[in-house]
Design an enzyme around this catalytic site. Structure first.
Site, PDB file in Angstrom:
ATOM      1  N   CYS A  26      43.832 110.195 -54.541  1.00 25.10           N
ATOM      2  CA  CYS A  26      44.214 108.784 -54.563  1.00 25.10           C
ATOM      3  C   CYS A  26      45.191 108.537 -55.715  1.00 25.10           C
ATOM      4  O   CYS A  26      44.937 107.730 -56.603  1.00 25.10           O
ATOM      5  CB  CYS A  26      42.970 107.905 -54.651  1.00 25.10           C
ATOM      6  N   ALA A  28      49.508 107.792 -56.503  1.00 16.71           N
ATOM      7  CA  ALA A  28      50.346 106.668 -56.102  1.00 16.71           C
ATOM      8  C   ALA A  28      50.470 106.561 -54.572  1.00 16.71           C
ATOM      9  O   ALA A  28      50.168 105.517 -53.986  1.00 16.71           O
ATOM     10  CB  ALA A  28      51.728 106.813 -56.737  1.00 16.71           C
ATOM     11  N   ASN A 119      54.240 117.222 -51.524  1.00 16.03           N
ATOM     12  CA  ASN A 119      55.549 117.850 -51.697  1.00 16.03           C
ATOM     13  C   ASN A 119      55.396 119.367 -51.674  1.00 16.03           C
ATOM     14  O   ASN A 119      54.336 119.893 -52.002  1.00 16.03           O
ATOM     15  CB  ASN A 119      56.147 117.455 -53.049  1.00 16.03           C
ATOM     16  N   ALA A 145      56.101 105.140 -53.746  1.00 13.77           N
ATOM     17  CA  ALA A 145      54.882 104.516 -54.281  1.00 13.77           C
ATOM     18  C   ALA A 145      54.852 104.661 -55.785  1.00 13.77           C
ATOM     19  O   ALA A 145      55.412 105.607 -56.336  1.00 13.77           O
ATOM     20  CB  ALA A 145      53.663 105.197 -53.672  1.00 13.77           C
ATOM     21  N   LYS A 200      62.729 118.383 -46.407  1.00 15.68           N
ATOM     22  CA  LYS A 200      62.136 117.640 -47.524  1.00 15.68           C
ATOM     23  C   LYS A 200      62.138 118.520 -48.783  1.00 15.68           C
ATOM     24  O   LYS A 200      62.342 118.029 -49.896  1.00 15.68           O
ATOM     25  CB  LYS A 200      60.703 117.211 -47.157  1.00 15.68           C
ATOM     26  N   ASN A 204      63.531 117.606 -52.492  1.00 20.19           N
ATOM     27  CA  ASN A 204      62.740 117.721 -53.717  1.00 20.19           C
ATOM     28  C   ASN A 204      63.343 118.735 -54.701  1.00 20.19           C
ATOM     29  O   ASN A 204      63.290 118.518 -55.914  1.00 20.19           O
ATOM     30  CB  ASN A 204      61.284 118.100 -53.402  1.00 20.19           C
ATOM     31  N   ASN A 218      66.078 108.101 -59.816  1.00 18.56           N
ATOM     32  CA  ASN A 218      66.715 108.867 -58.729  1.00 18.56           C
ATOM     33  C   ASN A 218      68.167 108.441 -58.524  1.00 18.56           C
ATOM     34  O   ASN A 218      69.050 109.274 -58.322  1.00 18.56           O
ATOM     35  CB  ASN A 218      65.942 108.681 -57.416  1.00 18.56           C
ATOM     36  N   SER A 270      58.445 111.919 -58.640  1.00 16.65           N
ATOM     37  CA  SER A 270      57.078 112.301 -59.024  1.00 16.65           C
ATOM     38  C   SER A 270      57.108 113.326 -60.155  1.00 16.65           C
ATOM     39  O   SER A 270      56.249 113.328 -61.027  1.00 16.65           O
ATOM     40  CB  SER A 270      56.326 112.837 -57.815  1.00 16.65           C
ATOM     41  N   GLU A 282      54.783 119.759 -59.631  1.00 11.39           N
ATOM     42  CA  GLU A 282      54.706 120.503 -58.367  1.00 11.39           C
ATOM     43  C   GLU A 282      55.818 121.544 -58.270  1.00 11.39           C
ATOM     44  O   GLU A 282      56.183 121.970 -57.171  1.00 11.39           O
ATOM     45  CB  GLU A 282      54.789 119.523 -57.192  1.00 11.39           C
TER      46      GLU A 282
HETATM   47  O1  KPL Z   1      59.451 112.918 -52.905  1.00 12.65           O
HETATM   48  C1  KPL Z   1      59.994 112.445 -53.868  1.00 12.65           C
HETATM   49  C2  KPL Z   1      59.297 112.588 -55.163  1.00 12.65           C
HETATM   50  O2  KPL Z   1      59.563 111.854 -56.092  1.00 12.65           O
HETATM   51  O3  KPL Z   1      58.438 113.473 -55.229  1.00 12.65           O
HETATM   52  C3  KPL Z   1      61.354 111.815 -53.758  1.00 12.65           C
HETATM   53  C4  KPL Z   1      61.778 111.878 -52.307  1.00 12.65           C
HETATM   54  C5  KPL Z   1      62.313 112.563 -54.601  1.00 12.65           C
HETATM   55  C6  KPL Z   1      61.360 110.359 -54.098  1.00 12.65           C
HETATM   56  O4  KPL Z   1      61.214 110.116 -55.435  1.00 12.65           O
END
Ligand code: KPL
Length: 315
Positions: A26, A28, A119, A145, A200, A204, A218, A270, A282
């Site tokens: 749980c 963001a 991610n 989020a 994706k 990232n 970003n 993130s 990550e």
């Molecule tokens: O997935 C994301 C993250 O922050 O982990 C992005 C797409 C870069 C958006 O911030």
């Protein structure tokens, strides 16, 4: 309710049946998904680690995209006593997926779907090993989020969500995407989810390490300063994708990266947030996965390698 107003009446819903969705993790994004599912009328429970037993849980303080804040009553459970799970949505950080799921080995009836939303790549295969009798579903999302306190979440960007099967057992679970769509506005099922995971991953690999290292939002990646680095990252990811059997052009990847840079211009990635808060990032599941694949195929990925090293030194 007009935007910016706070609704302090705790929204409760009584569901005598086991919740439709159990969310593991749980943070963001998990908090925002739990809120959106609850608001769509789908009973939802968050499963927390036992060390959170003593913490107060007045519910979730959720702020919508429109700026409407409300308190939502969301059931919570604990990993050591998970209760009956109908479908599990795992929204922990990539590096937490296997440790968070391990206590549930032997607790999930065969056929209960496990949806992974994190991610990076390379984790789903480990989950299939842990739960050989369960449908394992991978997903990607571009929703934004933010978490600004204990159970305080804000939905910062509406995006797309895609789900697809990792193992044979997961074929035929497309209805899960329809259910999520009623909460998220859009969600789709794609049998070729691997391609979307790679796309994706490229996003990232490009956005997360650069924003974390240079402490940028970003949107600050747009413009000439980072143009070469972003392009080079996409060239390297496209090279690896091609030998992995994924049709990819570096122009297409760069176009997708720049679209996300623009759409999430005001967000902190993130990885930026993880580094700032002293949390493990990550990087292993993102750039680390790319480097491992590149090494297997003997492909040089020097820009991604440099970013990987720089993040490892900082974290
Ligand atoms: O997935 C994301 C993250 O922050 O982990 C992005 C797409 C870069 C958006 O911030």
């Amino acid at each position: 309710m007009p935007s910016g107003l706070r609704d302090n009446n705790l929204k409760t819903s009584r569901h005598p049946l086991p919740p439709q969705w159990t969310l593991l993790g749980c943070g963001a994004l998990g908090g925002v998904f739990a809120s959106l599912l609850t608001l769509s009328g789908q009973s939802t429970r968050v499963l927390l680690r036992d060390r959170h037993r003593a913490t107060l849980h007045p519910g979730i303080d959720f702020t919508s995209l429109e700026g409407h804040t409300q308190l939502l009553a969301i059931e919570r459970g604990f990993v050591s006593q998970p209760g009956q799970i109908k479908r599990l949505l795992v929204m922990t950080k990539a590096n937490q997926v296997v440790p968070a799921l391990t206590p549930l080995v032997g607790q999930l009836a065969a056929g209960i779907p496990i949806v992974l939303l994190h991610n990076g790549m390379g984790i789903a295969e480990q989950v299939v090993q842990l739960f050989p009798h369960n449908p394992v579903i991978a997903s990607v999302t571009s929703h934004g989020a933010m978490q600004s306190g204990h159970f305080v979440f804000r939905h910062t960007g509406k995006g797309e969500t895609w789900l697809g099967p990792v193992n044979e057992a997961a074929k035929g679970y497309a209805y899960l995407a329809d259910e999520l769509a009623t909460a998220l506005g859009q969600a789709g099922w794609d049998e070729q989810i691997l391609t979307r995971q790679w796309q994706k991953l490229a996003i990232n690999c490009a956005i997360n390490p650069l924003t974390a290292l240079y402490k940028l939002k970003n949107g600050e990646l747009a413009g000439p300063r980072f143009a070469d680095a972003l392009q080079q990252i996409c060239v390297e990811v496209a090279d690896v994708m091609q030998v992995e059997g994924q049709a990819a052009s570096q122009e297409e990847l760069l176009r997708r990266v720049m679209m996300v840079v623009e759409m999430t211009a005001d967000n902190y990635s993130s990885m930026y947030q993880d580094l700032e808060l002293g949390r493990e990032t990550e990087i292993e599941a993102i750039t680390g996965f790319l480097l491992a694949k590149a090494a297997q195929h003997g492909i040089a990925v020097p820009v991604n390698q440099g970013l990987y090293q720089a993040i490892k030194e900082k974290q």
